[in-house]
Structures are given as C-alpha cells and as structure tokens.
Scaffold this active site. Sequence first.
Site, PDB file in Angstrom:
ATOM      1  N   SER A 186      30.956  36.378  34.971  1.00  0.00           N
ATOM      2  CA  SER A 186      30.288  37.401  34.506  1.00  0.00           C
ATOM      3  C   SER A 186      30.127  37.506  33.061  1.00  0.00           C
ATOM      4  O   SER A 186      28.977  37.993  32.671  1.00  0.00           O
ATOM      5  CB  SER A 186      30.897  38.761  35.126  1.00  0.00           C
ATOM      6  N   ASP A 202      37.605  41.040  33.388  1.00  0.00           N
ATOM      7  CA  ASP A 202      38.395  39.645  32.625  1.00  0.00           C
ATOM      8  C   ASP A 202      37.337  38.660  32.279  1.00  0.00           C
ATOM      9  O   ASP A 202      36.137  38.934  32.644  1.00  0.00           O
ATOM     10  CB  ASP A 202      38.993  38.913  33.734  1.00  0.00           C
ATOM     11  N   ASP A 237      36.245  34.806  31.878  1.00  0.00           N
ATOM     12  CA  ASP A 237      36.719  33.622  32.628  1.00  0.00           C
ATOM     13  C   ASP A 237      36.216  32.466  31.463  1.00  0.00           C
ATOM     14  O   ASP A 237      35.316  32.627  31.064  1.00  0.00           O
ATOM     15  CB  ASP A 237      35.698  33.334  33.705  1.00  0.00           C
ATOM     16  N   ASP A 261      41.336  34.619  32.176  1.00  0.00           N
ATOM     17  CA  ASP A 261      41.457  33.472  33.181  1.00  0.00           C
ATOM     18  C   ASP A 261      41.379  32.136  32.546  1.00  0.00           C
ATOM     19  O   ASP A 261      39.963  31.908  32.354  1.00  0.00           O
ATOM     20  CB  ASP A 261      40.825  33.743  34.665  1.00  0.00           C
ATOM     21  N   LYS A 321      26.562  43.772  42.500  1.00  0.00           N
ATOM     22  CA  LYS A 321      27.804  43.444  42.224  1.00  0.00           C
ATOM     23  C   LYS A 321      28.760  44.979  42.681  1.00  0.00           C
ATOM     24  O   LYS A 321      29.666  44.934  43.326  1.00  0.00           O
ATOM     25  CB  LYS A 321      28.363  43.072  41.079  1.00  0.00           C
ATOM     26  N   TYR A 332      33.209  42.475  48.450  1.00  0.00           N
ATOM     27  CA  TYR A 332      33.274  41.523  47.017  1.00  0.00           C
ATOM     28  C   TYR A 332      34.560  41.015  46.816  1.00  0.00           C
ATOM     29  O   TYR A 332      35.420  41.791  46.410  1.00  0.00           O
ATOM     30  CB  TYR A 332      33.007  42.526  45.802  1.00  0.00           C
TER      31      TYR A 332
END
Length: 734
Positions: A109, A120, A122, A175, A236, A245
């Site tokens: 995202s 978070d 990524d 992450d 989303k 989701y």
Amino acid sequence: MVGSDSLNVSPSPSPPQQKEKQSPKQWGVTKPLSQAGPLEVDIQRSKELEKFLVDAGLYESAEEAAKREEVLGRLKQIVKDWVKELTRVRGYTDQMVEDANAVIFTFGSYRLGVHGPGADIDTLCVGPSYVNREEDFFYVLHNILADMEEVTELQPVPDAHVPVMKFKFDGISIDLLYASISLLVVPDDLDISNMSVLYEIDEPTVRSLNGCRVADQILKLVPNIEHFRTTLRCLKLWAKRRGVYSNVTGFLGGVNWALLVARVCQFYPNANPSMLVSRFFRVYTLWRWPNPVMLCEIEDDELGFSVWDPRKNPWDRSHHMPIITPAYPCMNSSYNVSTSTLRVMMEQFQFGNKICEDIELNKAEWKALFEPYLFFESYKNYLQVDIIAADSDDLRAWKGWVESRLRQLTLMIERDTLGKLQCHPYPHDYIDHSKQCAHCAFFMGLQRKQGEVIQEGQQFDIRQTVDEFRHQINLYLYWKPGMEIYVSHVRRKQIPAYVFPEGYKRSRHPRPMSQQQLDKASSEDGEAFWTGCAERRLKRKKELEEMELKQESLEKRQSISPQRQDSVSPDLVCSRSANSLKECSPMEFEMIKERAESCQPIGVLTPQVIPCTGSSGGEMQHHNRDKEVNTNMTTSNQGMHSAETSDAGCISIASNGGNPEINDQGLSQGDICDANSKLLLDSGHENVAGVFEDGLREELEANGQHGMVLNSGDGVGSEPVQKTVMRLSLTSSA
C-alpha cells in the site's frame, strides 16, 4: 478502427481537417468495455466519495508522512552499516568494504500510494550475494535491531511462505523482507523491474522480490494512477468493513484488491472513481470464476521459474479465484481462497452492487456502502477458537501461527463434509479484557450449503477434523508453556459480550406475524424441515394458531386492565410450547427466563471455559496439552422446532438466505476443466479474460438489476427457513 496504418500511407500529407482517427490505446489483455467518461453527476458523486474517504480518516497527516520518510531513511542506513560490517568481518578488501551496500525498496500500500494512518510499511532489503537470509538476516540483523531502543515488538517469521521480520521502529510498523541477488556490489539505482535481478536466485528470494516488481507493474498498467488510488482506497475500506479483507484467512489481501481494481480501470479507462466503484461490483458480480483476472499476458522465460498455468500444473486447476500477478514469474496471488470464502465474497459483491445501483438512482448515499457486516447476527452457529499464552509477546507469536492455520480448518471441514457444511472465518480477533492472562479469540460462522437436499438423520461429525487441526497447531516449533488453544461450539445467543463494540448484544425483538405468514410458516416447516408424519405437522400448525389466539386474547385484556406481573412475557414464546406455558408457575417462569437469558438449554454441556488465573506474569493454571476436553455438540433433526428451542445438545445449521444462483458459481470441477480448456494463453497463453468478455460487455453496459441486497440477517430472523442439522462433537482442548 484502422487495421494497419502502413496500408494507408499516402505520398502527400493529408489535409489537417481529415486527420486519421487513431484507435484508442488498449489497456490490459482485452479491449475496454467502455470508453465513456464521467457526466456531471458522476463528477459530483466522486467529490462526495472523496469527502467521505477523508472524513473516514483514510489519509495520513503531513507530520506522519514525514515521520515515515525519516524512519525509512534510518532503516536504509542500518542495513548499509550491517552489510559493511559483514563484509569487513569476512575478510574482504578495504575497497569492497567501502563499496558494500544494501538498498531498501517499498511495496504494498505504501508503494501504491494508498496507505492510511497507522498502516505498516512493506519493505524489501536487497543485499549482495555473500549476505544470506538464514544467518545474516534472521540472526545478525535481528540482534542489531533487538538492541535498539527504537525497535519494539520484533518478531522474525523465517518459515513463512515469504520469510519476513516484523517490528515497530519508533512506533511505525515495518514488515522487512530480504533478497540476496547475484551481485557482489548492489548499486543504489538498482532497477528491480529488470529481469537480471532474478538470475541465480532461489524461489523464496523470487517471492521476496515479487512484491516490489508487482507494485511497479500495476502502476504502469493502469490508465489513470490517481483514479486508481482513490478507487482502491474506497474498496479496501469497504472490504474491511464487510469482513473480506484478509489473505491469511482465505479472503483477499492488499495486492489482490489492487489487481482487481486495476483490471476494472483497464476495462473503463476514462471513468472517474465513482464510476469505477460502481463498475467494480458490476464486473465481479458477473465474473465467472475460476476464469482468471490478468492485467497483462503471462510471460514465460528461459529462467525456468514456474508460472501460473493450469494446463501444465495440476495444482493450478484447483484454484477457485485466480488473480494473476503481472510481473514474471506470474503467480496466482489468491491461492488461499476456498469455496466457502469465495461464496462469502460473492455475496458481498452482490451487496455492493445493489447499493451502488441505489446510489446511482439517488436512493442511497455512500455511507450505506460501508455499513459494517453484522457477522454475529448472520449465523445461528459458530466455532469459537480461544488462544491464550503466558504474556503478550508469546501471544503475538502464538496468535500469528494459529491465524495462519485457520484457513486449513476451513478447508478440512469442507473436505470432510464433502462441501455440505460451509464455514465463514471472520478475519478479526477479539480480546477479553476481563481476563488477566494474554488472550484473544477467533470466530467462524457455520451453515449448511444452500441447495442441498435434506436427508432424515443427516449429521456432520467433525471431531476427527478438529483433532487433525489441533495436531497441526501443536507442530509449532516455537511452542512455549502457557500457549493453549480451545475450540468450542457456540450458538448465536451464547456469543460473548466482549465481541460487541459497546460490550452488549443487540436485542432481537420478535416480529408479529399475520395469519397468512403463520400459514406459510407452517407449510414451509412441513415441506422443508419436518420429515415426520402428517400428525406432527398438524400439531405444529394447531400450536401456532393457539399461540396467535392467546396473543390476541392477551392484547384485548391489556386494553381493559394492566398486565399482571406474573404473566408470561411474549418473548418466551420461542422457548416453550403453548401447552407448556399455561402450566408454568412463577418460579418455573423465572428459571426459564434465567436459562433463556444465559443461552444454555436445559442439560446442555457448557462450552469450555478458558482456565486463566493470576496475572500474566504469575503462575497460570492450564490443562495439559495432551489432555482432551470434549464438548459434545450433537444434533438430530427429529422433533426439533427451531435452532433456538432445540433440546439439550442439539443445534441446527440454518440456511443464510440469498440467491442460490450465486452460491459456488463456476466452482465445479467440470467448470474448472472447461475454463482451462479455453486457456490457450496466446504465444503459449491466450487472453483468458476474453473467455467471458463478449457476454459480459452487453450485461455490464445494460446497467440492469444484476444484484440483490444480502441482509446480514438473512435466514436468521424469526421467519422459517430451510434447515438441516449437524452433529458436532468438538475436542475443545489442545
């Protein structure tokens, strides 16, 4: 459209007023379904939608955005220093130490530009060939991060499908993946989309690189990035509100929703966000799964990595909802979807489609689309999975493991009941704050597959299924004392109060029924549920008539004099028959009322209680992991009036209403084989979207009434529904 410009070349230039008409650019593997742009009303709806998204808090502040950039900058410096230190320790030259480098890429995202507050980041760390994942990343870098004050909640997951290290850096969730590529020095301007980064690497590294490569391709393959981003934010939020989701639970995750939205953007290249949201539900309500969703042709390459191809790979033929990634090697990003979770998503697509149709007719506003799904009012029966651990750190790791296996429980139940018992895993964990130990719980809705012919005495025994699930859970390599799991069956009225936002359950008042409804109810009960003799059906009808007469008589008396305090409340009519109620003494009445409010039928064995005492840091009393605590949940469809009034230990699995045509559509093996027979994905791979495009184009542009409203309470109200029964005897203890 012009077939070939080269055939129309003229020696002299054409007059300006007769410019040759150029064919519109094709986005994706097929031609657009419509080139239409927005009307004035569509522009206004888009403004209203964007305002709703802003008011919903989907956009982060400038301060938080700056903090994310700062955290990413510090993380980049940490991994560079980590690689330089490893290079020095391993005896490389001073020049090599100076040139040693690692770079950070973002994906998900954040890379797509649709992240919100608190989301978070990524991230992917790309390092040189001599820095490996197993020791250098999960051990050396892990220890470096563990010693930093800014880093909290550090959780390595080396055995995941895509190995990852999760942590919070200065409050920002990260992450972090790692990929070691076949270069001694990683340049700062590394082009991760270039095929050369895939040379001489293993499958886990390919999967780690794939997230960044896919995100870059998505942004290249959509006609309008801003419209794509607004639409994706909207979808989303909708998916989270409607409980669909979660990739790990068997629904769709962020990349899946991004690919679905991107395909709709390709179908309607000139549409604005309000149009795209409406078309999204229209397209996927009509989509004939398992036909795959693809943004581009599937590439094959001499590198030899496996790509999604159901003609060559038998496993690919079993995928129910293929959504193919656009970067080599092309994979199915939604392999976790099962028949049960696909059914739930199709129902939600129907819901979204109907609301969008109402919005276009000015019968509804955008907020109606985002109404939360009332999961705990949608089924009569649930599985409750309680998870406890000694402290919050252990619970985080234990919960992550159990949650990753819940999808397997859904698949096992589908397998062992031949698909006749459907599960709806809800992708949300609930915490009982009254417990002093670290605790959370997951829930799964249960219902019979719609359209199944009822057989007298039909039962589902899933004891062995739960035993197998428990065995898989106990294979956790990092198990610690205090990590326990309990699986139990609960009825709707037994759902614990802590799952509700306000801490209490919504009251469900019985609706008065007319004589016509009563006759219809009696008839449906006789045809769909009762398999006994005609005398029992007549007796049931007589009881209903007596109940109505008594209610009318009671209303007449109330109009003359106040109700006596010891009279029977109409709310208890569902708990006892009319003949029993007239013999009910005040003391018995209080006992019945107490039992009805506690949701425990007389004589039923209560669900397993989680044994937690003392503080999270002190001693905990828990069962031995090998000790089995059986919670018997047996059922019979003989003599059962309803799921709420059945005898002790009896439960019925009620149908959830809805349109039977949308259940498991396109999911038979024959349909899968038929779809695969059409998968001649040109140059070895044909356009799969073209399999259904011709019929879809007319249906979509007709803008007809394709959907239906799926009330979350369908099939669980006071009106009779078709029922079957299930024998559940679950082992509650791990």
